[in-house]
Design a protein around this motif. Structure first.
Motif, PDB file in Angstrom:
ATOM      1  N   GLY A 155       1.119  -1.272   0.344  1.00  0.00           N
ATOM      2  CA  GLY A 155      -0.251   0.282   0.038  1.00  0.00           C
ATOM      3  C   GLY A 155       0.758   1.545   0.425  1.00  0.00           C
ATOM      4  N   TYR A 167       2.862   1.772  -3.496  1.00  0.00           N
ATOM      5  CA  TYR A 167       2.243   2.126  -4.657  1.00  0.00           C
ATOM      6  C   TYR A 167       1.149   3.255  -4.420  1.00  0.00           C
ATOM      7  N   THR A 168       1.273   3.826  -3.305  1.00  0.00           N
ATOM      8  CA  THR A 168       0.909   5.218  -3.395  1.00  0.00           C
ATOM      9  C   THR A 168       1.911   6.340  -3.141  1.00  0.00           C
ATOM     10  N   HIS A 169       2.870   5.478  -3.155  1.00  0.00           N
ATOM     11  CA  HIS A 169       4.697   6.372  -2.892  1.00  0.00           C
ATOM     12  C   HIS A 169       5.624   6.703  -3.955  1.00  0.00           C
ATOM     13  N   ASP A 179      -2.782   7.279 -11.299  1.00  0.00           N
ATOM     14  CA  ASP A 179      -3.889   7.020 -10.976  1.00  0.00           C
ATOM     15  C   ASP A 179      -4.490   5.573  -9.991  1.00  0.00           C
ATOM     16  N   VAL A 193      -2.657   4.433  -7.376  1.00  0.00           N
ATOM     17  CA  VAL A 193      -2.902   4.500  -5.883  1.00  0.00           C
ATOM     18  C   VAL A 193      -3.965   4.092  -5.089  1.00  0.00           C
ATOM     19  N   ARG A 194      -5.108   4.505  -6.048  1.00  0.00           N
ATOM     20  CA  ARG A 194      -6.384   3.610  -5.703  1.00  0.00           C
ATOM     21  C   ARG A 194      -5.864   2.290  -5.595  1.00  0.00           C
ATOM     22  N   GLY A 197      -2.996   1.325  -3.679  1.00  0.00           N
ATOM     23  CA  GLY A 197      -2.632   0.930  -2.700  1.00  0.00           C
ATOM     24  C   GLY A 197      -3.527   1.692  -1.504  1.00  0.00           C
ATOM     25  N   HIS A 198      -4.220   2.168  -1.775  1.00  0.00           N
ATOM     26  CA  HIS A 198      -5.166   2.844  -0.662  1.00  0.00           C
ATOM     27  C   HIS A 198      -6.191   0.989  -0.592  1.00  0.00           C
TER      28      HIS A 198
END
Length: 189
Positions: A127, A130-132, A144, A147-148, A150-151
């Motif tokens: 998570g 993938y978000t950072h 985008d 990032v989703r 990762g969340h």
């Protein structure tokens, strides 16, 4: 017979999700791949009794296959090449879900707890990654979408923690311990 039906249903749902997999990594990683693993876990073959000598090797096989399918490169291969696509539908149920089900009853509570903690920490790590990540990790998906995903990994990790903690606090042994603590504290007063 029921296990065949449930396993087949999980496989059919995973096949049905294929329509959305190319457009959404969340469906790919958090819906289709778990459904394929559940398909293998539910196979009637998972009730076979393994000789104790092979339990460790089967567990290692399952963990290696699971780790391979967490790699962004594997996801890209499953979307881009027919070999990767077939490998996903064959290896996740037969070399991850089924072996994990075969060995699970042979594992002690300490090792099961370790594997659960490791799963949660890996999901949280993915998570964060993938978000950072400053670049796209999967060439087949947009930033985008990444990032989703990762969340989504983080939400699944927190959901698993809650799911796995419920039996700990709801078990009779926990209530007995709590009752004994209250008896002890009452005596001290």
């Amino acid at each position: 017979m029921m296990r065949w039906g449930l396993s087949g249903a999980a496989f059919a749902l995973a096949c049905g999700a294929q329509f959305w997999v190319a457009a959404d990594p969340v469906i790919h990683m958090l819906v289709q791949i778990p459904l394929l693993a559940i398909c293998g876990w539910l196979l009637p073959l998972a009730r076979w009794e393994l000789p104790k000598e092979v339990v460790r090797a089967v567990l290692i096989l399952a963990l290696v296959v699971g780790a391979i399918w967490m790699l962004p490169r594997s996801l890209d291969a499953a979307l881009i090449t027919w070999q990767g696509h077939i490998a996903k539908f064959a290896t996740i149920p037969l070399l991850f879900g089924l072996p994990l089900a075969l060995v699970w009853r042979h594992l002690g509570s300490l090792l099961k707890g370790f594997l659960k903690c490791q799963s949660v920490s890996m999901l949280l790590f993915l998570g964060f990654l993938y978000t950072h990540a400053p670049v796209r990790l999967c060439n087949s998906y947009l930033v985008d979408d990444q990032v989703r995903l990762g969340h989504g990994f983080a939400l699944v990790a927190f959901a698993l923690v809650i799911l796995w903690l419920i039996p700990v606090f709801a078990s009779p042994s926990h209530r007995e311990t709590k009752g004994k603590f209250h008896e002890f504290s009452h005596i001290r007063h």
